[in-house]
Write an enzyme that holds these catalytic residues in place. Structure first.
Site, short mmCIF file in Angstrom:
data_model
loop_
_atom_site.label_atom_id
_atom_site.label_comp_id
_atom_site.label_asym_id
_atom_site.label_seq_id
_atom_site.Cartn_x
_atom_site.Cartn_y
_atom_site.Cartn_z
N HIS A 1 29.91 44.65 49.52
CA HIS A 1 30.44 43.61 49.19
C HIS A 1 29.53 42.23 49.57
O HIS A 1 29.93 41.32 49.10
CB HIS A 1 31.81 43.17 49.92
CG HIS A 1 32.95 44.32 49.40
ND1 HIS A 1 33.47 44.37 48.32
CD2 HIS A 1 33.70 45.06 50.19
CE1 HIS A 1 34.22 45.22 48.01
NE2 HIS A 1 34.25 45.74 49.26
N ALA B 1 41.38 47.06 54.69
CA ALA B 1 41.76 46.05 53.44
C ALA B 1 41.95 46.73 52.26
O ALA B 1 43.16 46.30 51.31
CB ALA B 1 40.49 45.18 53.32
N ASP B 2 41.16 47.73 51.71
CA ASP B 2 41.50 48.36 50.48
C ASP B 2 42.80 49.35 50.88
O ASP B 2 43.65 49.49 49.75
CB ASP B 2 40.44 49.45 50.19
CG ASP B 2 39.31 48.50 49.63
OD1 ASP B 2 39.59 47.86 48.42
OD2 ASP B 2 38.37 48.36 50.07
N GLU C 1 40.07 54.79 52.30
CA GLU C 1 40.66 53.61 51.98
C GLU C 1 41.80 53.56 50.93
O GLU C 1 42.16 52.46 50.45
CB GLU C 1 39.55 52.34 51.75
CG GLU C 1 38.34 52.85 50.82
CD GLU C 1 37.10 51.96 51.04
OE1 GLU C 1 37.31 50.85 51.51
OE2 GLU C 1 36.09 52.33 50.77
#
Length: 263
Positions: A45, A174-175, A149
Site C-alpha cells: 500500500h 482492515a481487510d 484477511e
C-alpha cells in the site's frame, strides 16, 4: 547466516513493531533508532519498489530493529528480487489457502526445495558471493509470514498452518473487517471474535500469530492471547496526527477533515 526475527519467534519472544509507509530511507533510519523490535517496509500500500526497499534495508541494517518486507502480491518474481536485495523476512499479503501458502514458501527457497532463481553473484543478500556457502545456508534463514484477511482465508486457516515453511500467520484487520461487512470497523465484536480465535489457533499450531493494531488496549489483549509479532503503529499516522496536534495547540484551524481510519 542468522535471522534474529525468526529466532525470536521460534523462542516465543513477543516482538513489537512499527509499520513504515513513508517509503524513505531517511525516515526508516530515524525510526530504526526508536527501539522497535521490527519494522515493516510496506510494498503493498506504500509507494515502494525494489530500489526503495533496498535503501531502507541498508538504512535499518546498523540498528537492532529487524526489517520485514511486504511485497505487493504473492509473486515469485517480486519475492526473488526482494530476497536478492537482502530481505530475509517477508509478509505475503492476501493468502487464501494452503496452495497459495506453499507457493509463497517455494518462492523463498532455492531448488530443489523451492523455485527461487539463483543469481547470487548479483545479490546483496550473498554480499555478491562473499558469504561462504550462501546457497546452502539461505533457505534456513528465510522467514515466511502469510497474511490472512478474508473469511475464506479464515476458513482455510487449519490447512494453511499445516504448510511446512510457514513461520507465522498475520491477521489483516482492515481487510478482514471489510470482508465481514464492517469496513473501517475492525473493533466490531464479530471481527474481534474472529481475530482472537485465530490468534489462539495459530499459536496452538506452533506458529507465530501477528497483527497490526494501533489501539493500545487491543494490541495488549492480542499479546496476552499469544500474538508474537504485533505492529502497534504506522509512521504516516504518527506524523500526521502529531503534526495536527502541534498545530492545534497553537490555535491553527484544521483545514481538512476525514475519517480517522483503521490505524
Amino acid at each position: 547466516m542468522k535471522n534474529a526475527f525468526k529466532d525470536a519467534l521460534k523462542a516465543g519472544r513477543p516482538q513489537i513493531g512499527l509499520w513504515l509507509g513513508l517509503a524513505n530511507s531517511y525516515s526508516a533510519e530515524l525510526l530504526a533508532g526508536a527501539g522497535f523490535d521490527w519494522l515493516l517496509i510496506d510494498g503493498e500500500h506504500a509507494p515502494n519498489n525494489v530500489q526503495t526497499v533496498l535503501t531502507q534495508l541498508q538504512a535499518i541494517a546498523p540498528y537492532p530493529s529487524q526489517p520485514v518486507v511486504r511485497p505487493s502480491w504473492n509473486d515469485p518474481v517480486q519475492i526473488k528480487q526482494l530476497l536478492d536485495v537482502g530481505a530475509q523476512t517477508l509478509l505475503i499479503p492476501m493468502v487464501q489457502n494452503a496452495d497459495e501458502a506453499r507457493n509463497a514458501v517455494a518462492a523463498t527457497r532455492y531448488p530443489p526445495a523451492g523455485i527461487r532463481g539463483v543469481g547470487s553473484a548479483l545479490a546483496r543478500a550473498s554480499r555478491w558471493n562473499r558469504i561462504p556457502e550462501y546457497l546452502h545456508l539461505a533457505n534456513d534463514a528465510m522467514c515466511v509470514l502469510v497474511q490472512i484477511e478474508t473469511r475464506e482465508a479464515m476458513s482455510n486457516l487449519a490447512s494453511i498452518l499445516d504448510v511446512d515453511g510457514i513461520d507465522g500467520v498475520f491477521i489483516g484487520p482492515a481487510d478482514l473487517s471489510a470482508d465481514m461487512g464492517f469496513a473501517g470497523n475492525p473493533q466490531h465484536p464479530e471481527v474481534q471474535a474472529a481475530i482472537e480465535n485465530a490468534i489462539v489457533q495459530i499459536r496452538a499450531a506452533g506458529k507465530a500469530p501477528g497483527i497490526l493494531m494501533a489501539n493500545e488496549a487491543l494490541a495488549k489483549r492480542y499479546l496476552e492471547l499469544g500474538a508474537l509479532f504485533v505492529a502497534v503503529g504506522v509512521d504516516t499516522t504518527l506524523l500526521a496526527r502529531g503534526a495536527e496536534a502541534l498545530a492545534a495547540r497553537f490555535g491553527v484551524e484544521k483545514k481538512l477533515s476525514g475519517a480517522s481510519g483503521v490505524y
